[in-house]
Design a protein around this motif. Sequence first.
Motif, PDB file in Angstrom:
ATOM      1  N   THR A 143       0.840  -1.197   0.000  1.00  0.00           N
ATOM      2  CA  THR A 143       0.000   0.000   0.000  1.00  0.00           C
ATOM      3  C   THR A 143       0.876   1.248   0.000  1.00  0.00           C
ATOM      4  O   THR A 143       2.061   1.189   0.339  1.00  0.00           O
ATOM      5  N   TYR A 163      -0.727  -0.534  -3.558  1.00  0.00           N
ATOM      6  CA  TYR A 163       0.424  -0.196  -4.399  1.00  0.00           C
ATOM      7  C   TYR A 163       0.207  -0.669  -5.825  1.00  0.00           C
ATOM      8  O   TYR A 163      -0.304  -1.770  -6.069  1.00  0.00           O
ATOM      9  N   ASP A 164       0.605   0.165  -6.767  1.00  0.00           N
ATOM     10  CA  ASP A 164       0.513  -0.158  -8.182  1.00  0.00           C
ATOM     11  C   ASP A 164       1.842   0.195  -8.826  1.00  0.00           C
ATOM     12  O   ASP A 164       2.412   1.253  -8.555  1.00  0.00           O
ATOM     13  N   LYS A 165       2.328  -0.689  -9.686  1.00  0.00           N
ATOM     14  CA  LYS A 165       3.624  -0.453 -10.330  1.00  0.00           C
ATOM     15  C   LYS A 165       3.586   0.718 -11.303  1.00  0.00           C
ATOM     16  O   LYS A 165       4.624   1.301 -11.615  1.00  0.00           O
ATOM     17  N   THR A 166       2.406   1.058 -11.798  1.00  0.00           N
ATOM     18  CA  THR A 166       2.289   2.182 -12.714  1.00  0.00           C
ATOM     19  C   THR A 166       2.233   3.495 -11.940  1.00  0.00           C
ATOM     20  O   THR A 166       1.909   3.519 -10.750  1.00  0.00           O
ATOM     21  N   ARG A 217      -3.773   4.160  -1.038  1.00  0.00           N
ATOM     22  CA  ARG A 217      -4.179   3.227  -2.096  1.00  0.00           C
ATOM     23  C   ARG A 217      -3.337   1.952  -2.061  1.00  0.00           C
ATOM     24  O   ARG A 217      -2.210   1.964  -1.553  1.00  0.00           O
ATOM     25  N   GLN A 240       0.918   6.719 -10.364  1.00  0.00           N
ATOM     26  CA  GLN A 240      -0.399   7.052  -9.834  1.00  0.00           C
ATOM     27  C   GLN A 240      -0.546   8.558  -9.630  1.00  0.00           C
ATOM     28  O   GLN A 240       0.435   9.269  -9.377  1.00  0.00           O
TER      29      GLN A 240
END
Length: 204
Positions: free
Chosen positions: A74, A113-116, A111, A118
């Motif tokens: 996150t 976690y996202d590799k892209t 949020r 944000q």
Amino acid sequence: MAISSARGLLLASLLLSCLIHECYGKILLSSLQKTLQVTTSTKQGVLKAGEDKVAVTWGVNQSLPSGTDSAYKTVKVKLCYSPVSQKDRAWRKTVDLLEKDKTCQFKIAARPYDKTVQTAEWIIEREVPTSTYFVRAYAFNADGEEVAYGQSTNDQKTTNLFDIQAISGRHVSLDIASVCFSAFAVVSLFGFFYLEKRKGRSSQ
């Protein structure tokens, strides 16, 4: 002599145990990897709390080796006081021990976690006081522990800062109502004196 050595070993073991107990679960900002890149975008000039917005973009530094972010689960993005707004204000003090740190007190986003890369657009909360700020993002692991961070300013926290002006506490509608009431009071006073004067003349 053997007894003395045993006592010394026991005392050393107890001391080590206490230190481990004290430090376990205590996370220092200085111990985190600075792997996140954070940027902000705002309008020119001083921002107004309750009205203006701050756009924040964050993501892992793409120049780092693959797998650097494997433990990230996150991300929390926060608004933070700059050093100039912390001076002589203990309630905003920066402490390396994160659980006691008071630098970043306002949540902007949280949020998975996202590799892209944000982005979040945040309307400045009405409670935010007048100060100079920057933005910091923390990455957390599955246990909810901070493992990495990044911020929109340099290490000295002197670049890419922005100013926010707090709400004064007065509202336009209240000001209008105050003026109207004052005008009504003045008119009523004159009306009272006029009627009293007429009554005086009639009695004569």
